[in-house]
Design an enzyme around this catalytic site. Sequence first.
Site, PDB file in Angstrom:
ATOM      1  N   ARG A 118       1.071  -1.154   0.149  1.00  0.00           N
ATOM      2  CA  ARG A 118       0.105  -0.242   0.000  1.00  0.00           C
ATOM      3  C   ARG A 118       0.722   1.362  -0.234  1.00  0.00           C
ATOM      4  O   ARG A 118       0.297   2.119  -0.122  1.00  0.00           O
ATOM      5  CB  ARG A 118      -0.873   0.381   0.762  1.00  0.00           C
ATOM      6  N   GLU A 132     -10.728  -0.991  -5.478  1.00  0.00           N
ATOM      7  CA  GLU A 132     -11.152  -0.492  -4.281  1.00  0.00           C
ATOM      8  C   GLU A 132     -10.174   1.099  -4.514  1.00  0.00           C
ATOM      9  O   GLU A 132      -9.232   0.656  -4.884  1.00  0.00           O
ATOM     10  CB  GLU A 132     -11.036  -0.823  -2.793  1.00  0.00           C
TER      11      GLU A 132
END
Length: 485
Positions: A102, A173
């Site tokens: 991430r 997402e």
Amino acid sequence: MERKFQNKKLSDDDFYSIQKEVLTQWPTGKDVDFKEAVEYHKQIPGSKNFALKLSGTKESSVTLTQPRAGVALPDRHIELLKFLETEGEADLLPTTIDSYTRLNRYKEAETGIEESKTTGRSMLNGFPAVNYGVSICRQVTSALKNPVQVRHGTPDARLLAEITIAGGFTSYEGGGISYNIPYSKNYSLEKTIIDWQYVDRLTGIYGEAGIIINREPFGPLTGTLVPPCISHAVAVIEALLAAEQGVKDITVGYGQCGNLIQDVAAIQSLKLLTEEYLVKFGYQGVNITTVFHQWMGGFPQDEAKAFGVISWGASAAALSKASKVIVKTPHEAMGIPTKEANAAGLRATKQLVTMLRDQSLADTPAVLEEVDIISRETRCILDKTAELGNDDFAIGTVRAFEAGVLDIPFAPSRYNAGKIMPARDNYGAIRLLDPANIPLDKDLKDFHKAKLNERGLYEKRPVSFQMVIDDIYSIGKGTLVGRGK
Ligand code: 8ZB
């Protein structure tokens, strides 16, 4: 290459010149071949396409269930997802990405993979899809019966998107606001909006080649006392930004507040507002579905009590007729769940969404009243944002955050004003104790004030920040409204 910062579809020249750079950020990027990926997607059965499966709920009125799940090693990850599909009866599957990925720290993810191999347990808190590359992603997505989505929290998610979509994932997402402000301290909002324009344009290009990829802004934001109008405003803006880049299938999201009337009204108004603003700003043919997140705040330690919280979320999701529900587990207070705990949360949820499928609260007067309140509030924020950007929602968003017109409670970002104060009213609905610079009309401000005063009178204490504190910890302690001592 300097592109003007604006809400405008990326030109092919701009997109492909950025793509060159993105695909060299890590060696696995070179295995992305768009034309080949389109052919690969064409042979994936429709039952495994996220957008198609979600749209099927429009006729059936049953809310689909989806867990969160991700571990470091591919075989274990596949085993986990298969278990959630069979033992958990999950309708939709995730791949939760680890924290190093991430943050684009692929070297550290590599170390995590090696350590997981030697220790025999997952040393990462998710699946490092970038390190594995396209073909291992395809091993994951092809091993399952149901559609699989990438779930993460990545400010710069461009390479991850390239690899996972080519890897057979059919939903992605995140968004330039929702994966920045709640997650980072120093990431510029302008930069994340630009980087998510790329992800949305990539999705749009797949769509133009006949491959429909679902996009989902992250609805719950900080998951801490977020009033529906704030998360709705962000969701609608991210839908508008995505639509401009050619995205045709969007799932807008909302995190459970805990008051049933407010939760049902939130999902209803979220869909209506998103459709209203897409049409208002000239975007036709965008398919909108909704996601309800079970309680995102602190959970009770006790597993039986946690099932109570999970089941209340499942009930609200079902009664709101959300297209899907993201499910919590009885291990929520402890950390990453075992596969058994994850499946148990899913089955508890499945029981409620199927039991309640024939009941609706849509026409209940209290719900309709709350739909009206949330819609008016959200329009105040969106219209001011549009005004600040002269109808450009990229520019308007940056200015709105600077001005505190958009202000997300408890967010770590220095690009967020952090001035508003939310608290529950006497029935547990989330209101604004201090709206700060949120541009609500006077009658809406009066409404919030009256709701908080009613609680103060009932509790025989002044309306103050202490209520906010009490409300943050209440559910973990067994109540919704933090009544104090
Ligand atoms: C913003 C989302 C937080 C939620 C869960 C947390 C929390 C994070 C994983 C996971 C299962 C994972 N979560 N990573 N659940 N497997 N690898 O996301 O517990 O509920």
